[in-house]
Design a protein around this motif. Structure first.
Motif, mmCIF file in Angstrom:
data_model
loop_
_atom_site.group_PDB
_atom_site.id
_atom_site.type_symbol
_atom_site.label_atom_id
_atom_site.label_comp_id
_atom_site.label_asym_id
_atom_site.label_seq_id
_atom_site.Cartn_x
_atom_site.Cartn_y
_atom_site.Cartn_z
ATOM 1 N N GLY A 16 -17.182 17.684 79.888
ATOM 2 C CA GLY A 16 -15.853 18.058 79.306
ATOM 3 C C GLY A 16 -15.195 17.738 78.127
ATOM 4 N N GLU A 17 -16.076 16.972 77.308
ATOM 5 C CA GLU A 17 -15.593 16.726 76.199
ATOM 6 C C GLU A 17 -16.006 17.824 75.043
ATOM 7 N N THR A 18 -14.966 17.976 74.191
ATOM 8 C CA THR A 18 -15.074 19.195 73.220
ATOM 9 C C THR A 18 -15.398 18.484 71.755
ATOM 10 N N LEU A 19 -15.732 19.101 70.784
ATOM 11 C CA LEU A 19 -16.070 18.547 69.408
ATOM 12 C C LEU A 19 -14.837 18.347 68.707
ATOM 13 N N SER A 20 -13.943 19.062 69.088
ATOM 14 C CA SER A 20 -12.479 18.606 68.280
ATOM 15 C C SER A 20 -11.781 17.588 68.933
ATOM 16 N N GLY A 21 -12.029 17.171 70.341
ATOM 17 C CA GLY A 21 -11.443 16.268 70.889
ATOM 18 C C GLY A 21 -12.081 14.836 70.173
ATOM 19 N N ILE A 22 -13.514 14.796 70.129
ATOM 20 C CA ILE A 22 -14.446 13.941 69.867
ATOM 21 C C ILE A 22 -13.709 13.447 68.148
ATOM 22 N N ALA A 23 -13.694 14.569 67.506
ATOM 23 C CA ALA A 23 -13.272 14.347 66.139
ATOM 24 C C ALA A 23 -11.963 13.931 66.118
ATOM 25 N N ALA A 24 -10.950 14.331 66.933
ATOM 26 C CA ALA A 24 -9.692 13.542 66.938
ATOM 27 C C ALA A 24 -9.485 12.056 67.415
ATOM 28 N N THR A 25 -10.728 11.835 68.098
ATOM 29 C CA THR A 25 -10.758 10.588 68.643
ATOM 30 C C THR A 25 -11.191 9.400 67.601
ATOM 31 N N TYR A 26 -12.216 10.016 66.731
ATOM 32 C CA TYR A 26 -12.510 9.379 65.641
ATOM 33 C C TYR A 26 -12.006 9.289 64.144
ATOM 34 N N GLY A 27 -10.982 10.262 64.252
ATOM 35 C CA GLY A 27 -10.270 10.747 62.991
ATOM 36 C C GLY A 27 -11.098 11.291 61.775
ATOM 37 N N VAL A 28 -12.023 12.073 62.157
ATOM 38 C CA VAL A 28 -12.751 12.789 61.399
ATOM 39 C C VAL A 28 -12.589 14.409 61.533
ATOM 40 N N LYS A 29 -12.866 15.159 60.418
ATOM 41 C CA LYS A 29 -12.968 16.738 60.612
ATOM 42 C C LYS A 29 -13.922 17.219 61.366
ATOM 43 N N VAL A 30 -13.519 18.223 62.253
ATOM 44 C CA VAL A 30 -14.542 19.036 63.162
ATOM 45 C C VAL A 30 -15.619 19.451 62.340
ATOM 46 N N ALA A 31 -15.480 19.835 61.093
ATOM 47 C CA ALA A 31 -16.622 20.596 60.428
ATOM 48 C C ALA A 31 -17.622 19.553 59.896
ATOM 49 N N ASP A 32 -16.823 18.216 59.442
ATOM 50 C CA ASP A 32 -17.811 17.173 59.176
ATOM 51 C C ASP A 32 -18.837 16.773 60.079
ATOM 52 N N LEU A 33 -18.083 16.663 61.501
ATOM 53 C CA LEU A 33 -18.876 16.462 62.812
ATOM 54 C C LEU A 33 -19.853 17.178 63.008
ATOM 55 N N ALA A 34 -19.533 18.572 62.748
ATOM 56 C CA ALA A 34 -20.635 19.563 63.171
ATOM 57 C C ALA A 34 -21.825 19.414 61.793
ATOM 58 N N THR A 35 -21.290 19.215 60.713
ATOM 59 C CA THR A 35 -22.282 19.060 59.398
ATOM 60 C C THR A 35 -23.247 17.858 59.877
ATOM 61 N N TRP A 36 -22.881 16.599 60.215
ATOM 62 C CA TRP A 36 -23.348 15.427 60.292
ATOM 63 C C TRP A 36 -24.320 15.578 61.424
ATOM 64 N N ASN A 37 -24.196 16.447 62.491
ATOM 65 C CA ASN A 37 -25.078 16.640 63.563
ATOM 66 C C ASN A 37 -25.973 17.953 63.554
ATOM 67 N N GLN A 38 -25.645 18.613 62.578
ATOM 68 C CA GLN A 38 -26.212 20.017 62.234
ATOM 69 C C GLN A 38 -26.107 20.901 63.359
ATOM 70 N N ILE A 39 -24.613 21.007 63.977
ATOM 71 C CA ILE A 39 -24.434 21.930 65.211
ATOM 72 C C ILE A 39 -23.854 23.217 64.515
#
Length: 225
Positions: A16-39
């Motif tokens: 049920g988790e989303t990338l935007s929700g995880i990004a908000a939890t850790y205080g990072v950008k969704v785009a960065d999260l996607a880049t770091w994990n090559q999503i």
């Protein structure tokens, strides 16, 4: 997981988790999260996947924030670096995974190759000797196959491994560059044999190809044997 990821904070995706929700939890950008994990598609993450959720170590070089429409090719051209090097430097294998808003590192500029302007009397052999490279290396680096094509006023590049030009020592009595004045009947072959060098070395050192029957009174520079 590679070594770079294990040194950074990670998060295991829950149902049920989303990338935007995880990004908000850790205080990072969704785009960065996607880049770091090559999503490629932020909407598609699976439960149980382990995501890197912390930024990489602060790069020592330049960073660039990717703008909409940017490509690795365009960014590489902007900063004067190689596309493959830019991708490898940032851990990318697929250029389509570059996302707007993410930050990438720009490799440090490589030292610019030395340039040298040819003057009258120069040869590949004599220029190479100044910079600590062989005539063959100099010709190959600059795309020459025929040493006779080297013309005064031309600018050539010196291969990167070359040292600084060595100052030419002042001639002393009995030393210095050997100059031979031809006599009637001399050829490239017999002059080369006389000074124990190859005919090819002699031709390259003098930078031109005269007829085999050299005219009398012609001055030839003799390469050191």
């Amino acid at each position: 997981m590679d070594q770079a990821k294990t040194e950074r904070k990670t998060h295991t995706v829950q149902p049920g988790e989303t990338l935007s929700g995880i990004a908000a939890t850790y205080g990072v950008k969704v785009a960065d999260l996607a880049t770091w994990n090559q999503i490629a598609d932020p909407a598609k993450i699976r439960a149980g996947a382990e995501l890197v959720v912390s930024a990489p170590a602060k790069p020592t070089g330049k960073t660039y924030t990717v703008a909409p429409g940017d490509t690795f090719s365009a960014i590489a051209k902007k900063f004067g670096v190689d596309v493959a090097e830019l991708m490898a430097f940032n851990g990318y294998e697929d250029p389509t995974k570059l996302l707007a808003g993410s930050e990438i590192k720009i490799p440090a500029d490589k030292p610019k190759l030395k340039k040298y302007q040819v003057v009258a009397g120069d040869t590949f052999f004599s220029i190479g000797k100044k910079f600590g490279v062989t005539a063959e290396e100099l010709m190959t680096h600059n795309g020459y196959q025929d040493p006779t094509k080297l013309l005064a006023g031309t600018t050539i590049e010196i291969p990167a491994k070359a040292d600084k030009p060595k100052p030419k020592p002042k001639p002393q009595p009995g030393t210095g560059e050997t100059v031979y004045t031809t006599v009637a009947g001399d050829t490239w072959a017999n002059v080369a044999k006389k000074f124990r060098v190859t005919e090819e070395e002699l031709r390259i050192y003098n930078g031109h190809r005269a007829p085999d029957k050299l005219p009398a009174g012609f001055k030839l520079y003799i390469p050191p044997s």
